[in-house]
Design a protein around this motif. Structure first.
Motif, PDB file in Angstrom:
ATOM      1  N   GLY A   8      -2.419  -1.587   1.550  1.00 51.18           N
ATOM      2  CA  GLY A   8      -1.362  -0.729   1.393  1.00 51.18           C
ATOM      3  C   GLY A   8       0.083  -1.453   1.335  1.00 51.18           C
ATOM      4  O   GLY A   8      -0.041  -2.752   1.390  1.00 51.18           O
ATOM      5  N   LEU A  17      -0.805   0.954  -6.547  1.00 47.88           N
ATOM      6  CA  LEU A  17      -1.540   0.215  -5.649  1.00 47.88           C
ATOM      7  C   LEU A  17      -3.066   0.320  -5.472  1.00 47.88           C
ATOM      8  O   LEU A  17      -3.774   1.407  -5.978  1.00 47.88           O
ATOM      9  CB  LEU A  17      -0.974   0.795  -4.177  1.00 47.88           C
ATOM     10  CG  LEU A  17       0.283   0.217  -3.540  1.00 47.88           C
ATOM     11  CD1 LEU A  17       0.444   0.852  -2.507  1.00 47.88           C
ATOM     12  CD2 LEU A  17       0.140  -1.366  -3.471  1.00 47.88           C
ATOM     13  N   LEU A  19      -6.218   0.123  -3.109  1.00 47.75           N
ATOM     14  CA  LEU A  19      -6.676  -0.111  -1.534  1.00 47.75           C
ATOM     15  C   LEU A  19      -8.085  -0.803  -1.541  1.00 47.75           C
ATOM     16  O   LEU A  19      -8.802  -0.355  -2.455  1.00 47.75           O
ATOM     17  CB  LEU A  19      -6.656   1.129  -0.875  1.00 47.75           C
ATOM     18  CG  LEU A  19      -5.164   2.013  -0.750  1.00 47.75           C
ATOM     19  CD1 LEU A  19      -5.408   3.203   0.002  1.00 47.75           C
ATOM     20  CD2 LEU A  19      -4.146   0.784  -0.511  1.00 47.75           C
ATOM     21  N   ARG A  37      -6.299  10.401   4.075  1.00 50.70           N
ATOM     22  CA  ARG A  37      -4.891   9.906   4.535  1.00 50.70           C
ATOM     23  C   ARG A  37      -4.295  11.138   5.547  1.00 50.70           C
ATOM     24  O   ARG A  37      -4.657  12.027   5.454  1.00 50.70           O
ATOM     25  CB  ARG A  37      -3.994   9.966   3.190  1.00 50.70           C
ATOM     26  CG  ARG A  37      -3.711  11.222   2.209  1.00 50.70           C
ATOM     27  CD  ARG A  37      -3.117  11.082   1.022  1.00 50.70           C
ATOM     28  NE  ARG A  37      -2.806  12.450   0.411  1.00 50.70           N
ATOM     29  CZ  ARG A  37      -2.371  12.409  -0.841  1.00 50.70           C
ATOM     30  NH1 ARG A  37      -1.827  11.053  -1.335  1.00 50.70           N
ATOM     31  NH2 ARG A  37      -2.021  13.525  -1.114  1.00 50.70           N
ATOM     32  N   SER A  90       2.777   9.265   0.332  1.00 51.21           N
ATOM     33  CA  SER A  90       3.182   8.249   1.666  1.00 51.21           C
ATOM     34  C   SER A  90       2.239   8.792   2.751  1.00 51.21           C
ATOM     35  O   SER A  90       2.433   9.958   3.203  1.00 51.21           O
ATOM     36  CB  SER A  90       4.507   8.228   1.854  1.00 51.21           C
ATOM     37  OG  SER A  90       5.218   7.813   0.705  1.00 51.21           O
ATOM     38  N   TYR A  93      -3.752   5.703   4.935  1.00 53.48           N
ATOM     39  CA  TYR A  93      -5.080   5.681   4.401  1.00 53.48           C
ATOM     40  C   TYR A  93      -6.072   5.218   5.059  1.00 53.48           C
ATOM     41  O   TYR A  93      -5.825   3.949   5.337  1.00 53.48           O
ATOM     42  CB  TYR A  93      -5.016   5.213   3.055  1.00 53.48           C
ATOM     43  CG  TYR A  93      -4.139   5.959   1.993  1.00 53.48           C
ATOM     44  CD1 TYR A  93      -2.708   6.069   2.264  1.00 53.48           C
ATOM     45  CD2 TYR A  93      -4.624   6.535   0.903  1.00 53.48           C
ATOM     46  CE1 TYR A  93      -2.008   7.005   1.347  1.00 53.48           C
ATOM     47  CE2 TYR A  93      -3.720   7.502   0.179  1.00 53.48           C
ATOM     48  CZ  TYR A  93      -2.519   7.801   0.241  1.00 53.48           C
ATOM     49  OH  TYR A  93      -1.808   8.537  -0.456  1.00 53.48           O
ATOM     50  N   VAL A 122       0.641   3.363   3.368  1.00 49.82           N
ATOM     51  CA  VAL A 122       1.092   3.326   2.011  1.00 49.82           C
ATOM     52  C   VAL A 122       2.630   4.070   1.940  1.00 49.82           C
ATOM     53  O   VAL A 122       2.625   5.192   2.670  1.00 49.82           O
ATOM     54  CB  VAL A 122       0.093   4.182   0.985  1.00 49.82           C
ATOM     55  CG1 VAL A 122       0.816   4.433  -0.508  1.00 49.82           C
ATOM     56  CG2 VAL A 122      -0.981   3.383   0.994  1.00 49.82           C
TER      57      VAL A 122
END
Length: 126
Positions: A8, A17, A19, A37, A90, A93, A122
């Protein structure tokens, strides 16, 4: 026996991104792995799952077409590639493991998942 989520960070809208979810003490080959999330003040939501038996994948509508889940059996890892990120992505996660196929009893039924990672933040912001 644990899962550890990582990767993150802070990213601008439209960015990407990746993960990672690392399993230790057990093999992910027998488990379906899902990503959830949770944003502040909101319920934890399931967003993606990859199944144990056939590696089939499922996505929530909110991430379909932008996120991709895959697994690396030798490394005992599961990844979530996130692209075209939006501020509403956002959240913290989490990865989680279940011994059921993703499609069994609903892909993101929380009771199925008996192993959880600690979460990775994140933040999508300019």
């Amino acid at each position: 026996v644990q899962l550890q989520a990582s990767g993150g960070g802070l990213v601008q809208p439209g960015g990407s991104l990746r993960l990672s979810c690392a399993a230790s003490g057990f093999t992910t080959r027998s488990y379906s792995i899902a990503w959830f999330r949770q944003a502040p003040g909101k319920e934890r939501e399931g967003i993606s799952c990859i199944s144990n038996s056939d590696s089939s994948t499922l996505y929530a509508d909110s991430v379909q077409g932008r996120f991709t889940i895959w697994r690396d059996f030798p490394k005992n890892m599961v990844y979530l590639e996130m692209s075209n990120l939006k501020p509403e992505d956002s959240a913290v996660y989490y990865c989680a493991a279940a011994q059921y196929h993703c499609s069994a009893y609903g892909p993101f039924a929380r009771w199925k998942y008996n192993r959880w990672g600690q979460g990775t933040q994140v933040t999508v912001s300019s």
